[in-house]
Write a protein that holds these residues in place. Structure first.
Motif: not given
Ligand code: NAD
Length: 455
Positions: A222, A268-269, A361, A394
């Motif tokens: 990421g 890539l995922d 999450y 953040i």
């Protein structure tokens, strides 16, 4: 990347004289400007005091390790009466019973008012050993409450942490001292760090002050934007070769970033069925293996549980938690993640405190804490450390999407009364990625300005 306090209009208004008067009159927080690390800055600029209670077994090793990172401390009695103090290290590991805790106010009372802006206070405690006297265990556990409350009392960007040190880890503190005493830890406060709970390398830890990650191969998922991009830049600054991973749609951002950081990239995922194998093959064939894996890729798909469809639940849990577990296990099993290496998960305060509309999450981010708990021990046998960072609020595109009032509340509800920056999370990862941190394992380090949530 939507970042920084530049976007933080509240903070810029509060920085003006009128803003400050408003803040005092209305009782609004007046966020201090946090010092951040820049290349060539020393670990600490200012007076450093080292002290201890009772036997103080850590004072001597700490003094040696401070010298190794360029810090020359003095003892509290040697200070001029009005001398300002930038950092304090207090060895409380010798406190063996409840009465002994009185050493804390005795030592700190005369010092607290003399702390400079963005001062650093570090308490050192002893890791509870099996079969220790109850009075000793009680006294050492009590240090956590003292630390967290003193952190809440701090003003002007000062922070307080507790480092619990195992008997065998007295010579393994340099990288942790360098992080917690320096502006690198700008947005970390009220934390308890364990050093040596999952074993300790045979040789004393060394810490390269200029380039602590020199020669390390680091994978960041990421990495195309936000916190991950900042990690890639900071880890490169600190000497690492960075391999950035992100989805194919981000290939051009990955390419630009990799050029900037003189690194390599894989589009890539992370949830693809063959992602662990493709990553392992790339790392082995192009780089001979990897030293550090940072699982930063993450998404949110917020909805209350009553409306939580599987297309919102599944990708969040699989990207944030399933993929990190599968990739870590494969890299450990194949030996592509080398001895001396590190795994860093990215959790969240939502995974600690829970959050309205984020069952998916928070489940995934609490699971990352489970990953640390589950893998720290088996990975230690392969000489690999496993930790996580848990960011609070953040300033990124993720949080810029939060509605204004909620966003404002998120920013202010912490001891430093502001949001953190991506670089604050990246600096914490840099510490946990350093070879000098080889005794630091099994920790979840919150980078949250000591959020009021879930302490
Ligand atoms: P971001 O959305 O700006 O960046 C996330 C990156 O991950 C993106 O580049 C995205 O393309 C990539 N990604 C998403 N799914 C992927 C997949 N399947 N495979 C590969 N890459 C994928 O987010 P951010 O704010 O920078 O957050 C980074 C991490 O920090 C996340 O794990 C997030 O949950 C965590 N976090 C952020 C905050 C915050 O305040 N921003 C707080 C706590 C935790």
């Amino acid at each position: 990347m939507g970042h920084t306090g530049v976007n933080d209009r509240y903070q810029s208004v509060m920085g003006t004289p009128v803003g400050r008067i408003l803040a005092t009159r209305l009782g609004l927080p007046d966020p201090p400007r946090l010092e951040r690390w820049s290349a060539d800055s020393p670990v600490v600029t200012g007076t450093v005091v080292v002290g201890g209670a009772h036997t103080s077994p850590l004072v001597e090793p700490v003094q040696q390790q401070l010298a190794a990172i360029g810090v020359s401390p003095c003892a509290a009695p040697g200070l001029a009466p009005d001398q300002q103090i930038k950092a304090v290290v207090f060895d409380a590991s010798g406190i063996a019973d409840v009465d002994g805790l009185a050493a804390l106010p005795e030592f700190f009372r005369p010092l607290v008012r003399r702390l400079e802006p963005c001062a650093r206070v570090l308490l050192l405690g002893a890791m509870p050993a099996a079969g220790a006297e109850p009075a000793r265990v009680v006294a050492q556990r009590a240090l956590e409450g003292f630390t967290r409350s003193l952190a809440r009392e701090m003003r002007r960007g000062a922070t307080v942490q507790l480092v619990l040190v195992a008997e065998a880890a007295h010579q393994q503190l340099a990288s942790t001292l360098a992080f917690l005493l320096s502006p690198r830890s700008a947005y970390v406060s009220g934390q308890v760090v364990r050093v040596g709970s999952h074993g300790v390398p045979d040789s004393p830890a060394t810490h390269d002050r200029e380039q602590p990650l020199r020669g390390r191969v680091v994978l960041v998922t990421g990495a195309a934007r936000g916190i991950g991009e900042s990690m890639a830049r900071v880890l490169h600054r600190d000497g690492a070769t960075v391999i950035s991973v992100d989805v194919a749609a981000q290939a051009s951002a990955l390419q630009t970033l990799s050029r900037d950081v003189e690194g390599d990239w894989i589009a890539l995922d992370v949830t693809a069925a063959d992602a662990p194998q493709r990553i392992a093959r790339h790392l082995r064939d192009r780089h001979g293996g990897v030293d550090v894996v940072v699982h930063n890729a993450g998404i949110t798909r917020d909805k209350r549980l009553a409306s939580m469809r599987s297309d919102l639940w599944n990708p969040v849990v699989d990207i944030n938690l399933g993929a990190p577990l599968r990739i870590t296990e494969h890299l450990l099993d194949t030996g592509v993640l080398r001895p001396g290496g590190a795994v860093v998960g990215v959790s969240s305060i939502a995974g600690i405190a829970g959050n309205d509309g984020q069952t998916n999450y928070a489940t995934s981010k609490a699971g990352i804490i489970g990953l640390v708990d589950a893998l720290a021990e088996p990975a230690a046998r392969l000489q690999v450390i496993v930790n996580a960072v848990a960011p609070g609020f953040i300033e990124t595109q993720m949080t810029a999407a939060v509605p204004l009032l909620l966003r404002e509340a998120g920013r202010r509800m912490n001891s430093l009364t502001q949001g953190g920056l991506p670089v604050d999370v990246a600096e914490a990862v840099g510490w946990l990625a350093a070879p000098g941190s080889a005794a630091v394992s099994g920790n979840v380090i919150r980078v949250c300005g000591q959020s009021l949530l879930g302490a």
